[in-house]
Scaffold this active site. Structure first.
Site, PDB file in Angstrom:
ATOM      1  N   SER A  35       0.584  -1.247  -0.046  1.00  0.00           N
ATOM      2  CA  SER A  35      -0.449   0.067   0.158  1.00  0.00           C
ATOM      3  C   SER A  35       0.793   1.148   0.064  1.00  0.00           C
ATOM      4  O   SER A  35       1.741   0.955  -0.819  1.00  0.00           O
ATOM      5  CB  SER A  35      -1.255   0.099   1.736  1.00  0.00           C
ATOM      6  OG  SER A  35      -2.016   1.063   1.053  1.00  0.00           O
ATOM      7  N   THR A  36       0.911   2.240   0.776  1.00  0.00           N
ATOM      8  CA  THR A  36       1.518   3.278   1.081  1.00  0.00           C
ATOM      9  C   THR A  36       3.132   3.018   0.725  1.00  0.00           C
ATOM     10  O   THR A  36       3.828   2.292   1.475  1.00  0.00           O
ATOM     11  CB  THR A  36       1.550   4.408   2.596  1.00  0.00           C
ATOM     12  OG1 THR A  36       0.539   3.800   2.629  1.00  0.00           O
ATOM     13  CG2 THR A  36       2.264   5.209   2.879  1.00  0.00           C
ATOM     14  N   ASP A  94      -4.061  -4.466   6.012  1.00  0.00           N
ATOM     15  CA  ASP A  94      -4.338  -5.494   4.469  1.00  0.00           C
ATOM     16  C   ASP A  94      -3.823  -6.924   4.102  1.00  0.00           C
ATOM     17  O   ASP A  94      -2.583  -6.611   4.216  1.00  0.00           O
ATOM     18  CB  ASP A  94      -4.830  -5.310   3.679  1.00  0.00           C
ATOM     19  CG  ASP A  94      -5.458  -5.961   3.078  1.00  0.00           C
ATOM     20  OD1 ASP A  94      -5.991  -6.938   2.940  1.00  0.00           O
ATOM     21  OD2 ASP A  94      -5.406  -5.302   1.734  1.00  0.00           O
TER      22      ASP A  94
END
Length: 363
Positions: free
Chosen positions: A182-183, A306
């Site tokens: 993600s990030t 996640d």
């Protein structure tokens, strides 16, 4: 208090952002109207995090970001439009060192920004604690600061790999590598996929949290940089060795079977899940169709958790999982959650993950 520097040439956007972050209660906000003013305040204000518009007169956001990473590296969140051009520029910004991006509201900004305010605040709050590599571009920074005064780069500290419960034998036969991030994910994918050979034996399927307008440009960029063939999954696609598949943004990425062959497909996002493409849902779908021993999960930088639940289940069932270590992760949320759940077979710094994957086939 988090010291935030908001850089935007739009007076309306500056006012709205200041109102949002001031209302959050834990931000000390300063503004800059352009890149030149931002660089002046970079030293005087010493922000913990910067939001940076891409399109500004005189010095645009990319040029300003480049200078920030040379003068005083700190977490930068880009303010980007959800267009193909905006996606390419944002990916370039992340390659230069930005840790994340926020989408500029379309239409009536003053009406739409309230809807994205919670996500905006949370992204910037998380970014303020992101790890910025002090080794990146060190030679250029030293040259800029010392004007070539002979300062030498310190030797890099070796970052260990922890092998907690790797498979005993070499991987063989057909299987899949399932990657979640993600990030900070795009540059992490550069580092991972860019080190794998074109004949890597298993297909690699990637769930990177991103809007739909960004995942196509991301796949095309990675395809240019990597020996692997990289593509975005927009329809049911058979999975082949030597290929990497990027899940379409704003949808979920599932493993299916067609005519006996494993395929990847884009599915409507599950509203019960917060992040998309969902790493948990990707891994769970693969476990329904393939033996755990034929799956390898890789969880890299990103906020939240996640992928941690499903990859922990994968490890418990006999599969192998790799978590990026805290030493290199921009945000150690997702891989940290996997480690905390005792779900990682191997914990490795980003620059070692490709080697660890390759070694799994040579034991």
């Amino acid at each position: 208090m988090i010291k935030l520097l908001v850089v935007d040439d739009s007076a309306l956007m500056r006012r709205l952002l200041v109102e949002i972050f001031t209302a959050a209660g834990d931000f000390d906000v300063e503004i800059a109207r352009n890149g030149t003013e931002a660089l002046e305040k970079l030293v005087d204000f010493a922000p913990d995090v910067v939001t940076l518009d891409i399109h500004m007169p005189d010095m645009d956001g990319l040029a300003c970001l480049d200078q920030i990473m040379l003068i005083r590296p700190c977490p930068v969140v880009m303010v980007s439009s959800l267009t193909a051009e905006g996606a390419d520029e944002t990916l370039e910004a992340m390659a230069l060192g930005a840790v994340d991006f926020i989408a500029k509201p379309r239409g009536a900004v003053s009406l739409e920004i309230d809807a994205v305010a919670p996500e905006l605040v949370e992204k910037v709050r998380q970014a303020s604690a992101a790890r910025i590599s002090r080794a990146a571009r060190l030679r250029e920074r030293m040259r800029a600061r010392a004007s070539g005064a002979g300062i030498r780069k310190a030797p890099a500290r070796a970052r260990p790999t922890k092998r907690l419960a790797p498979p005993q034998g070499a991987l063989a036969g057909d299987g899949l590598v399932l990657v979640g991030c993600s990030t900070g994910g795009p540059p992490a994918l550069d580092a991972l996929l860019g080190k794998l050979a074109s004949d890597f034996p298993w297909p690699i399927v990637v769930a990177q949290h991103m809007p739909a307008s960004f995942t196509g440009p991301l796949a095309r960029r990675l395809d240019r940089l990597c020996a692997l063939e990289v593509s975005e999954v927009v329809k049911t696609t058979p999975l082949l060795p030597g290929h990497a598949y990027i899940g379409r943004g704003d949808a979920d990425l599932l493993i299916t079977r067609r005519g006996g062959a494993l395929c990847a497909t884009a599915a409507p996002s599950d509203p019960a899940l917060f992040w998309h493409p969902s790493v948990d849902r990707l891994v769970a779908s693969a476990m329904e169709l393939a033996a755990p021993e034929s799956l390898v999960g890789v969880l890299m930088t990103g906020m939240g958790a996640d992928g941690a639940r499903a990859m922990t289940e994968l490890k418990a069932a006999g599969g192998c999982t790799i978590a990026e270590s805290a030493d290199t992760a921009i945000v150690w949320g997702m891989p940290g959650a996997l480690v905390a759940a005792d779900g990682a077979s191997i914990v490795a710094p980003l620059d070692r993950i490709a080697a660890e994957l390759t070694a799994l086939f040579a034991r």
